[in-house]
Design a protein around this motif. Structure first.
Motif, mmCIF file in Angstrom:
data_model
loop_
_atom_site.group_PDB
_atom_site.id
_atom_site.type_symbol
_atom_site.label_atom_id
_atom_site.label_comp_id
_atom_site.label_asym_id
_atom_site.label_seq_id
_atom_site.Cartn_x
_atom_site.Cartn_y
_atom_site.Cartn_z
ATOM 1 N N ALA A 156 -19.992 -5.667 7.386
ATOM 2 C CA ALA A 156 -20.789 -5.031 8.618
ATOM 3 C C ALA A 156 -20.064 -4.160 9.462
ATOM 4 C CB ALA A 156 -21.498 -6.348 9.348
ATOM 5 N N THR A 157 -18.771 -3.965 9.317
ATOM 6 C CA THR A 157 -17.880 -3.194 10.248
ATOM 7 C C THR A 157 -17.379 -2.138 9.602
ATOM 8 O OG1 THR A 157 -17.310 -5.201 11.255
ATOM 9 C CG2 THR A 157 -15.833 -3.417 11.648
ATOM 10 N N PRO A 158 -17.698 -0.898 9.967
ATOM 11 C CA PRO A 158 -17.394 0.480 9.254
ATOM 12 C C PRO A 158 -15.838 0.476 9.297
ATOM 13 C CG PRO A 158 -19.191 0.946 10.746
ATOM 14 C CD PRO A 158 -18.599 -0.715 11.151
ATOM 15 N N ASN A 159 -15.050 0.920 7.960
ATOM 16 C CA ASN A 159 -13.879 0.991 8.119
ATOM 17 C C ASN A 159 -12.828 -0.202 8.238
ATOM 18 O OD1 ASN A 159 -11.693 3.191 7.448
ATOM 19 N ND2 ASN A 159 -11.192 3.239 9.799
ATOM 20 N N SER A 160 -13.486 -1.095 7.849
ATOM 21 C CA SER A 160 -12.671 -2.359 8.088
ATOM 22 C C SER A 160 -11.628 -2.516 7.153
ATOM 23 C CB SER A 160 -13.670 -3.657 7.939
ATOM 24 O OG SER A 160 -14.119 -3.802 6.783
ATOM 25 N N LEU A 161 -10.415 -3.679 7.566
ATOM 26 C CA LEU A 161 -9.413 -3.698 6.466
ATOM 27 C C LEU A 161 -9.186 -5.022 6.315
ATOM 28 C CD1 LEU A 161 -6.764 -2.896 5.339
ATOM 29 C CD2 LEU A 161 -5.618 -2.849 7.594
ATOM 30 N N THR A 173 -5.099 -8.964 -3.923
ATOM 31 C CA THR A 173 -5.270 -7.813 -3.126
ATOM 32 C C THR A 173 -5.603 -6.599 -4.013
ATOM 33 O OG1 THR A 173 -3.627 -8.781 -1.187
ATOM 34 C CG2 THR A 173 -3.880 -6.263 -1.563
ATOM 35 N N GLU A 174 -4.697 -6.217 -4.894
ATOM 36 C CA GLU A 174 -4.943 -5.450 -5.879
ATOM 37 C C GLU A 174 -6.347 -5.393 -6.345
ATOM 38 O OE1 GLU A 174 -0.182 -4.845 -7.208
ATOM 39 O OE2 GLU A 174 -1.713 -5.892 -8.615
ATOM 40 N N ALA A 175 -6.758 -6.400 -6.972
ATOM 41 C CA ALA A 175 -8.098 -6.565 -7.344
ATOM 42 C C ALA A 175 -9.173 -6.298 -6.482
ATOM 43 C CB ALA A 175 -8.414 -8.140 -8.049
ATOM 44 N N LEU A 176 -9.061 -6.983 -5.276
ATOM 45 C CA LEU A 176 -10.072 -6.884 -4.225
ATOM 46 C C LEU A 176 -10.333 -5.333 -3.634
ATOM 47 C CD1 LEU A 176 -10.104 -10.315 -2.158
ATOM 48 C CD2 LEU A 176 -11.436 -9.541 -4.341
ATOM 49 N N LYS A 197 -14.372 -1.567 -2.691
ATOM 50 C CA LYS A 197 -14.774 -0.087 -2.395
ATOM 51 C C LYS A 197 -16.263 0.022 -2.400
ATOM 52 C CE LYS A 197 -10.682 2.622 -3.637
ATOM 53 N NZ LYS A 197 -10.839 3.577 -2.504
ATOM 54 N N ALA A 198 -16.748 -0.968 -3.252
ATOM 55 C CA ALA A 198 -18.007 -0.594 -3.283
ATOM 56 C C ALA A 198 -18.787 -0.894 -2.025
ATOM 57 C CB ALA A 198 -18.668 -1.701 -4.163
ATOM 58 N N PHE A 199 -18.430 -1.580 -1.155
ATOM 59 C CA PHE A 199 -18.985 -1.541 0.374
ATOM 60 C C PHE A 199 -18.102 -1.110 1.425
ATOM 61 C CE2 PHE A 199 -17.018 -5.742 0.291
ATOM 62 C CZ PHE A 199 -17.534 -6.270 -0.927
ATOM 63 N N GLY A 200 -17.141 -0.285 1.125
ATOM 64 C CA GLY A 200 -16.271 0.354 2.090
ATOM 65 C C GLY A 200 -15.362 -0.419 2.763
ATOM 66 N N VAL A 201 -14.794 -1.692 2.374
ATOM 67 C CA VAL A 201 -13.715 -2.275 3.237
ATOM 68 C C VAL A 201 -12.607 -1.909 2.300
ATOM 69 C CG1 VAL A 201 -13.081 -4.827 3.473
ATOM 70 C CG2 VAL A 201 -15.427 -3.996 3.719
#
Length: 265
Positions: A129-134, A164-167, A172-176
Motif C-alpha cells: 500500500a506504500t509506493p516505493n517501499s523497501l 531476500t534474493e527470491a522476494l 517486483k510485481a507490486f512495486g516493493v
C-alpha cells in the motif's frame, strides 16, 4: 500523523544497529516504530526521540499474533503507510555444533529466520500500500560462507540472504523493493566482551560502529541495490566463496581458533 510523513518499522530497535537506525531516521523527519523485547531500552529511545516521532512496543518476533498486533497499532500511527520494514532483530549463540545446547539452536532459528519470515509475511499488505517501499533485512557476513563456530547462526543468515534474493524478484510485481545488509564485526552488545577491542584495525574484520549500518539502511532506501556490505570488503569474501569454495574452506580451516580446537581433540 499524516500519510505524507514517511515511516520505518524496526525490530531489535532497543540497542545497536536498530537503535542507531531509529535515531538516524527520526533525525530526518521520519516516523519510527521501534520494537524489541528490551522494554527499558525502548523507553529510553522514545524519551530521546519524542513520543510524536516514535511509537514503541515490546515485540516477540517469533510470535505471529504479536507481530500482527504490533503492525495493527503501527499502521494508524504512521498514517497507513510503511516505507521501510527493517527486520533487524537477531540473537547470536554459538560454539561447536556438536556441543551446542539444542535449545540454543532452536532459539537462533526461531528469532533469526522465523522472526524474519513472520515479519515480512505480516507486513506485506502495508508494504504493497506504500509506493516505493523497501523490505530490508539484516543478514550477516556469515551468509557469504558458512562460519565454523556459529554454524546455525550462519545457516539462518544464508537463509535470509536467499529469501531476500527470491522476494526481490517476486515483490517486483507490486512495486516493493527487497534488500539486505551483510555486516561483519559490528560493535554492538551481541559481541562477546572484548571482541571489538581485539579485532584488527583494518580489513574486512575490523570493528565497525552500528551507525555504519544505519547509514546503509538510509542509502538502501534511495537505491535499487540488492546486497549491502559493511564494510565493503565483505563483498570480496562473498565473491571468493562463490568462485572458489574449496580454497575458502581450506583457508578458514587454517585459522588459529580452529587449529587449536582440532589439536585439543
Amino acid at each position: 500523523m499524516t500519510s505524507e510523513r514517511k515511516s520505518i518499522f524496526i525490530t531489535g530497535a532497543a540497542s545497536g544497529m536498530g537503535r542507531e537506525t531509529a535515531r538516524l531516521f527520526a533525525g530526518k523527519g521520519w516516523f519510527v516504530g521501534a520494537y524489541d523485547v528490551n522494554e527499558g531500552g525502548l523507553k529510553d529511545l522514545q524519551t530521546e526521540l519524542g513520543a510524536a516521532n516514535c511509537l514503541i512496543r515490546r515485540l516477540d518476533v517469533t510470535n505471529r499474533a504479536d507481530f500482527r498486533e504490533a503492525l495493527d497499532s503501527f499502521a494508524p500511527a504512521a498514517g497507513g503507510r510503511l516505507d521501510i520494514l527493517f527486520n533487524n532483530a537477531g540473537i547470536g549463540r554459538g560454539g561447536p555444533f556438536d556441543q551446542q545446547p539444542w535449545e540454543d539452536i532452536v532459539a537462533v532459528v526461531q528469532v533469526n529466520l522465523m522472526g524474519v519470515l513472520i515479519g515480512i509475511y505480516e507486513a506485506v499488505p502495508l508494504l504493497k500500500a506504500t509506493p516505493n517501499s523497501l523490505c530490508f533485512t539484516t543478514s550477516s557476513s556469515s551468509a557469504t560462507f558458512g562460519m565454523a563456530g556459529i554454524a546455525v547462526y550462519s545457516a539462518t543468515k544464508h537463509a535470509v540472504k536467499g529469501l531476500t534474493e527470491a522476494l526481490s524478484v517476486e515483490f517486483k510485481a507490486f512495486g516493493v523493493r527487497v534488500a539486505d545488509v551483510l555486516p561483519g564485526l559490528i560493535d554492538t552488545p551481541i559481541l562477546p566482551p572484548g571482541a571489538a577491542e581485539a579485532a584488527p584495525k583494518e580489513g574486512m574484520w575490523r570493528a565497525m560502529p552500528p551507525t555504519a549500518v544505519a547509514e546503509v539502511v538510509w542509502q538502501a532506501y534511495q537505491s535499487d541495490r540488492l546486497h549491502w556490505y559493511v564494510p565493503e570488503e565483505i563483498a570480496e569474501l562473498d565473491k571468493a566463496a562463490t568462485l572458489a569454495p574449496e580454497a575458502t574452506r581450506d583457508q578458514m580451516a587454517q585459522s588459529p581458533m580452529f587449529l587449536a580446537r582440532d589439536q585439543a581433540g
